[in-house]
Write a protein that holds these residues in place. Structure first.
Motif, PDB file in Angstrom:
ATOM      1  N   LYS A 192       0.838  -1.258   0.044  1.00 47.75           N
ATOM      2  CA  LYS A 192      -0.231   0.102  -0.434  1.00 47.75           C
ATOM      3  C   LYS A 192       1.029   1.616  -0.081  1.00 47.75           C
ATOM      4  CE  LYS A 192      -4.147   1.353   1.837  1.00 47.75           C
ATOM      5  NZ  LYS A 192      -4.708   0.952   1.155  1.00 47.75           N
ATOM      6  N   VAL A 193       2.387   0.725   0.912  1.00 47.02           N
ATOM      7  CA  VAL A 193       2.947   2.666   0.797  1.00 47.02           C
ATOM      8  C   VAL A 193       3.708   2.320  -0.485  1.00 47.02           C
ATOM      9  CG1 VAL A 193       5.082   3.483   1.657  1.00 47.02           C
ATOM     10  CG2 VAL A 193       3.146   2.314   3.724  1.00 47.02           C
ATOM     11  N   ARG A 194       3.774   1.563  -0.855  1.00 44.88           N
ATOM     12  CA  ARG A 194       4.478   1.628  -2.082  1.00 44.88           C
ATOM     13  C   ARG A 194       3.833   2.285  -3.582  1.00 44.88           C
ATOM     14  NH1 ARG A 194       6.529  -3.457  -1.010  1.00 44.88           N
ATOM     15  NH2 ARG A 194       5.319  -4.162  -3.261  1.00 44.88           N
ATOM     16  N   ASP A 195       2.245   1.481  -3.036  1.00 48.99           N
ATOM     17  CA  ASP A 195       1.272   2.183  -4.564  1.00 48.99           C
ATOM     18  C   ASP A 195       1.006   3.783  -4.685  1.00 48.99           C
ATOM     19  OD1 ASP A 195      -0.533   1.680  -6.131  1.00 48.99           O
ATOM     20  OD2 ASP A 195      -2.103   2.522  -5.014  1.00 48.99           O
ATOM     21  N   HIS A 196       1.304   4.693  -2.453  1.00 53.52           N
ATOM     22  CA  HIS A 196       0.630   5.493  -2.553  1.00 53.52           C
ATOM     23  C   HIS A 196       2.418   6.202  -3.370  1.00 53.52           C
ATOM     24  CE1 HIS A 196      -3.136   5.434  -0.572  1.00 53.52           C
ATOM     25  NE2 HIS A 196      -2.303   4.760   0.269  1.00 53.52           N
ATOM     26  N   VAL A 197       3.420   5.393  -2.961  1.00 54.03           N
ATOM     27  CA  VAL A 197       4.782   6.371  -3.522  1.00 54.03           C
ATOM     28  C   VAL A 197       4.817   6.750  -5.152  1.00 54.03           C
ATOM     29  CG1 VAL A 197       6.773   6.176  -3.644  1.00 54.03           C
ATOM     30  CG2 VAL A 197       6.112   6.026  -1.418  1.00 54.03           C
ATOM     31  N   THR A 198       4.203   5.451  -5.576  1.00 51.69           N
ATOM     32  CA  THR A 198       4.042   6.012  -7.303  1.00 51.69           C
ATOM     33  C   THR A 198       2.876   6.646  -8.089  1.00 51.69           C
ATOM     34  OG1 THR A 198       4.269   2.935  -7.691  1.00 51.69           O
ATOM     35  CG2 THR A 198       3.638   4.113  -8.877  1.00 51.69           C
ATOM     36  N   ASP A 199       1.886   6.911  -7.143  1.00 49.65           N
ATOM     37  CA  ASP A 199       1.098   7.308  -7.325  1.00 49.65           C
ATOM     38  C   ASP A 199       1.120   9.043  -6.872  1.00 49.65           C
ATOM     39  OD1 ASP A 199      -0.201   5.556  -8.392  1.00 49.65           O
ATOM     40  OD2 ASP A 199      -2.051   5.171  -7.113  1.00 49.65           O
ATOM     41  N   GLY A 200       2.435   9.407  -6.601  1.00 44.73           N
ATOM     42  CA  GLY A 200       2.831  10.571  -5.407  1.00 44.73           C
ATOM     43  C   GLY A 200       1.538  11.410  -4.261  1.00 44.73           C
ATOM     44  N   ASP A 201       0.770  10.311  -3.768  1.00 47.30           N
ATOM     45  CA  ASP A 201      -0.050  10.513  -3.529  1.00 47.30           C
ATOM     46  C   ASP A 201       0.324  12.155  -2.052  1.00 47.30           C
ATOM     47  OD1 ASP A 201      -1.898   9.464  -4.589  1.00 47.30           O
ATOM     48  OD2 ASP A 201      -2.157   8.002  -3.234  1.00 47.30           O
ATOM     49  N   GLY A 202      -0.604  12.727  -1.754  1.00 48.12           N
ATOM     50  CA  GLY A 202       0.003  14.033  -0.823  1.00 48.12           C
ATOM     51  C   GLY A 202       2.036  14.065  -0.451  1.00 48.12           C
ATOM     52  N   MET A 203       2.697  13.724   0.851  1.00 44.22           N
ATOM     53  CA  MET A 203       3.893  14.196   1.197  1.00 44.22           C
ATOM     54  C   MET A 203       4.426  13.449   0.206  1.00 44.22           C
ATOM     55  SD  MET A 203       3.854  16.662   3.384  1.00 44.22           S
ATOM     56  CE  MET A 203       5.333  16.542   4.003  1.00 44.22           C
ATOM     57  N   LEU A 204       4.346  12.356   0.070  1.00 46.44           N
ATOM     58  CA  LEU A 204       4.334  11.110  -0.596  1.00 46.44           C
ATOM     59  C   LEU A 204       4.999  10.809  -2.294  1.00 46.44           C
ATOM     60  CD1 LEU A 204       3.107   7.604   0.755  1.00 46.44           C
ATOM     61  CD2 LEU A 204       5.120   9.030   1.668  1.00 46.44           C
ATOM     62  N   GLY A 205       4.644  12.624  -2.675  1.00 45.98           N
ATOM     63  CA  GLY A 205       4.932  13.168  -3.616  1.00 45.98           C
ATOM     64  C   GLY A 205       6.539  13.453  -3.538  1.00 45.98           C
ATOM     65  N   ARG A 206       6.719  13.958  -2.589  1.00 50.61           N
ATOM     66  CA  ARG A 206       8.178  14.557  -2.399  1.00 50.61           C
ATOM     67  C   ARG A 206       9.380  13.470  -2.377  1.00 50.61           C
ATOM     68  NH1 ARG A 206       6.628  19.445   2.279  1.00 50.61           N
ATOM     69  NH2 ARG A 206       4.439  20.228   1.048  1.00 50.61           N
ATOM     70  N   ARG A 207      10.395  13.665  -2.995  1.00 48.55           N
ATOM     71  CA  ARG A 207      11.472  12.753  -3.514  1.00 48.55           C
ATOM     72  C   ARG A 207      11.567  12.455  -2.182  1.00 48.55           C
ATOM     73  NH1 ARG A 207      15.427  14.937  -8.997  1.00 48.55           N
ATOM     74  NH2 ARG A 207      13.020  14.091  -9.927  1.00 48.55           N
ATOM     75  N   PRO A 208      12.307  13.601  -1.456  1.00 53.49           N
ATOM     76  CA  PRO A 208      12.836  13.091   0.182  1.00 53.49           C
ATOM     77  C   PRO A 208      11.808  12.283   1.275  1.00 53.49           C
ATOM     78  CG  PRO A 208      13.142  15.486  -0.151  1.00 53.49           C
ATOM     79  CD  PRO A 208      12.047  15.100  -0.761  1.00 53.49           C
ATOM     80  N   ARG A 266       9.724   4.427   0.235  1.00 60.50           N
ATOM     81  CA  ARG A 266      10.121   3.284   0.446  1.00 60.50           C
ATOM     82  C   ARG A 266      10.629   2.197   1.143  1.00 60.50           C
ATOM     83  NH1 ARG A 266      10.863   6.951  -4.204  1.00 60.50           N
ATOM     84  NH2 ARG A 266       9.328   6.900  -5.596  1.00 60.50           N
ATOM     85  N   ARG A 267      12.040   2.716   1.887  1.00 57.32           N
ATOM     86  CA  ARG A 267      12.705   2.409   2.379  1.00 57.32           C
ATOM     87  C   ARG A 267      12.226   1.575   3.763  1.00 57.32           C
ATOM     88  NH1 ARG A 267      18.340   4.875   5.602  1.00 57.32           N
ATOM     89  NH2 ARG A 267      19.500   2.467   6.284  1.00 57.32           N
ATOM     90  N   VAL A 268      11.256   2.080   4.487  1.00 53.87           N
ATOM     91  CA  VAL A 268       9.727   1.465   5.079  1.00 53.87           C
ATOM     92  C   VAL A 268       9.683   0.993   4.868  1.00 53.87           C
ATOM     93  CG1 VAL A 268       8.092   2.119   6.363  1.00 53.87           C
ATOM     94  CG2 VAL A 268       9.568   3.732   6.647  1.00 53.87           C
ATOM     95  N   ALA A 269       8.493   0.541   3.322  1.00 54.13           N
ATOM     96  CA  ALA A 269       7.974  -0.768   2.608  1.00 54.13           C
ATOM     97  C   ALA A 269       9.082  -1.669   2.008  1.00 54.13           C
ATOM     98  CB  ALA A 269       7.518  -0.145   1.265  1.00 54.13           C
ATOM     99  N   SER A 270       9.841  -1.390   2.101  1.00 59.70           N
ATOM    100  CA  SER A 270      10.907  -2.320   1.610  1.00 59.70           C
ATOM    101  C   SER A 270      11.098  -3.360   2.634  1.00 59.70           C
ATOM    102  CB  SER A 270      12.031  -2.012   1.529  1.00 59.70           C
ATOM    103  OG  SER A 270      13.316  -3.647   1.341  1.00 59.70           O
TER     104      SER A 270
END
Length: 400
Positions: free
Chosen positions: A104-120, A126-130
């Protein structure tokens, strides 16, 4: 907390509530044991169903078999100790929760949802999801459960969504979720030493996954259409009436599958997978009454409440009413000032009472408030029974 199953303390009375909390806290602690404190944020109501099913097939009530231990005080329990589930069921639930939360986290990162749209932030996520995926796979392997089936289902989800055009089958989209939950449910039979239960539990899990996917789509429909985001209902041209029919069929199918399962003590599993699933559908489609309706004493004439022997409860009066209706009014509630109330609120929040105590006293007015975890839609089955449907004695359900 998240999930489609959200029972309240009014419906899960006595031992059932204790068991529910034991599995909830057991999942939370199993997540911590699998991958550290932060992993506890992956705790969810639906994941603990796996733990419940393992216990239901193997543990007798009151048996001292090592499946319970007493955990120390926790802020989320109002700083109280409590019995919690441990063992293979809780660990399997943690494994499944970690893998799916990672996806679910990786999916939100891929979609750039909210704060996850920022690279840092995305890099940290991604590290947490891994880490969650690795911990989930490691725990699953220790239990003989291959989490690759979950990962494969997640990977196929996007393909299924792209393959569906306007007018296509909605069940094409739900299939990966169905496959993942079917595998998790079936493995509970392996852990419990009852392989004959694997077939019906796989069917129950498949339909549970379908229901979870559909209800999520219905809840998100309005926001997705407004934001122009893909939604399976819009993409397939499925209206709410058809979605409701599919959900009702799934609930009925879960009940039929549960009849084929050989449980040692299936009380809590039955309540969650038979009654609570139906209430979830009513809640999402807006056909539940909401609130704690149908309390004992509703509809009793006022004269009948006043004509009773002092010190005894009038006929039909709710057990929650302890004051004589004909007696003097209660003293006015004490009110705190702004700063004093804020100080008390901080204390209640830090000790988890605002979240989990039922009830807690409002910091400013002193009124009894319901903890956030206990917000409910109880007594919406339409049978007029106040939360006593759990054991199916005189219940309005058709589970037999």
């Amino acid at each position: 907390m998240f999930g489609i199953i959200r029972p309240c303390s009014h419906r899960l009375a006595g031992p059932l509530k204790t068991e529910w909390m034991a599995h909830l806290c057991g999942l939370c602690l199993a997540l911590r044991g699998a991958n550290g404190q932060f992993s506890r944020v992956a705790t969810n109501y639906d994941g603990l169903i796996v733990s419940v099913l393992v216990d239901a097939q193997s543990r007798r009530p009151g048996a001292a078999d090592g499946r319970r231990r007493t955990a120390g005080p926790c802020p989320l329990r109002g700083m109280r100790s409590a019995p919690v589930a441990q063992g293979e069921g809780a660990r399997l639930a943690a494994s499944v929760s970690l893998v799916l939360a990672s996806a679910k986290v990786r999916d939100h990162v891929t979609d750039g949802d909210g704060m996850l749209g920022r690279r840092p932030v995305a890099a940290v996520a991604r590290r947490v999801a891994s880490g969650w995926a690795e911990a989930g796979a490691r725990t699953g392997a220790e239990l003989g459960f291959d989490t690759a089936v979950l990962v494969d289902a997640v990977d196929r989800q996007q393909e299924a969504e792209l393959a569906v055009a306007q007018g296509g089958s909605l069940l094409t989209v739900t299939e990966p979720t169905e496959t993942a939950t079917a595998a998790a449910f079936a493995h509970t039979a392996v852990l419990a030493g009852r392989p004959s239960n694997a077939g019906p539990l796989a069917e129950a899990g498949r339909l549970f996954g379908r229901l979870a996917h559909l209800l999520d789509a219905v809840e998100d429909l309005g926001a997705d259409e407004e934001a122009g985001v893909w939604n399976p209902l819009s993409a397939t041209g499925t209206d709410l009436a058809e979605a409701r029919r599919l959900c009702d069929d799934a609930v009925h199918g879960v009940r039929l599958a549960l009849r084929e399962v050989d449980f040692v003590d299936g009380g809590l599993a039955h309540v969650l997978l038979a009654h609570e699933l139906k209430r979830s559908v009513r809640r999402v489609f807006g056909s539940g009454t909401g609130g704690c309706a149908h309390l004992p004493g509703d509809g009793v004439p006022k004269e009948a409440l006043l004509q009773h022997t002092p010190g005894q409860r009038p006929p039909g009066q709710s057990p929650w009413i302890t004051r004589d209706p004909a007696g003097p009014p209660p003293p006015p509630l004490r009110r705190r000032g702004l700063l004093a109330g804020c100080a008390v609120w901080t204390g209640l929040c830090c000790t988890g009472q605002i979240c989990c105590k039922d009830p807690y006293d409002d910091p400013w007015t002193g009124k009894a408030r319901e903890g956030w975890c206990h917000k409910c839609d109880c007594c919406d089955c339409g049978c007029g029974d106040s939360c006593s449907c759990c054991e199916c004695d005189g219940c309005c359900c058709d589970c037999g």
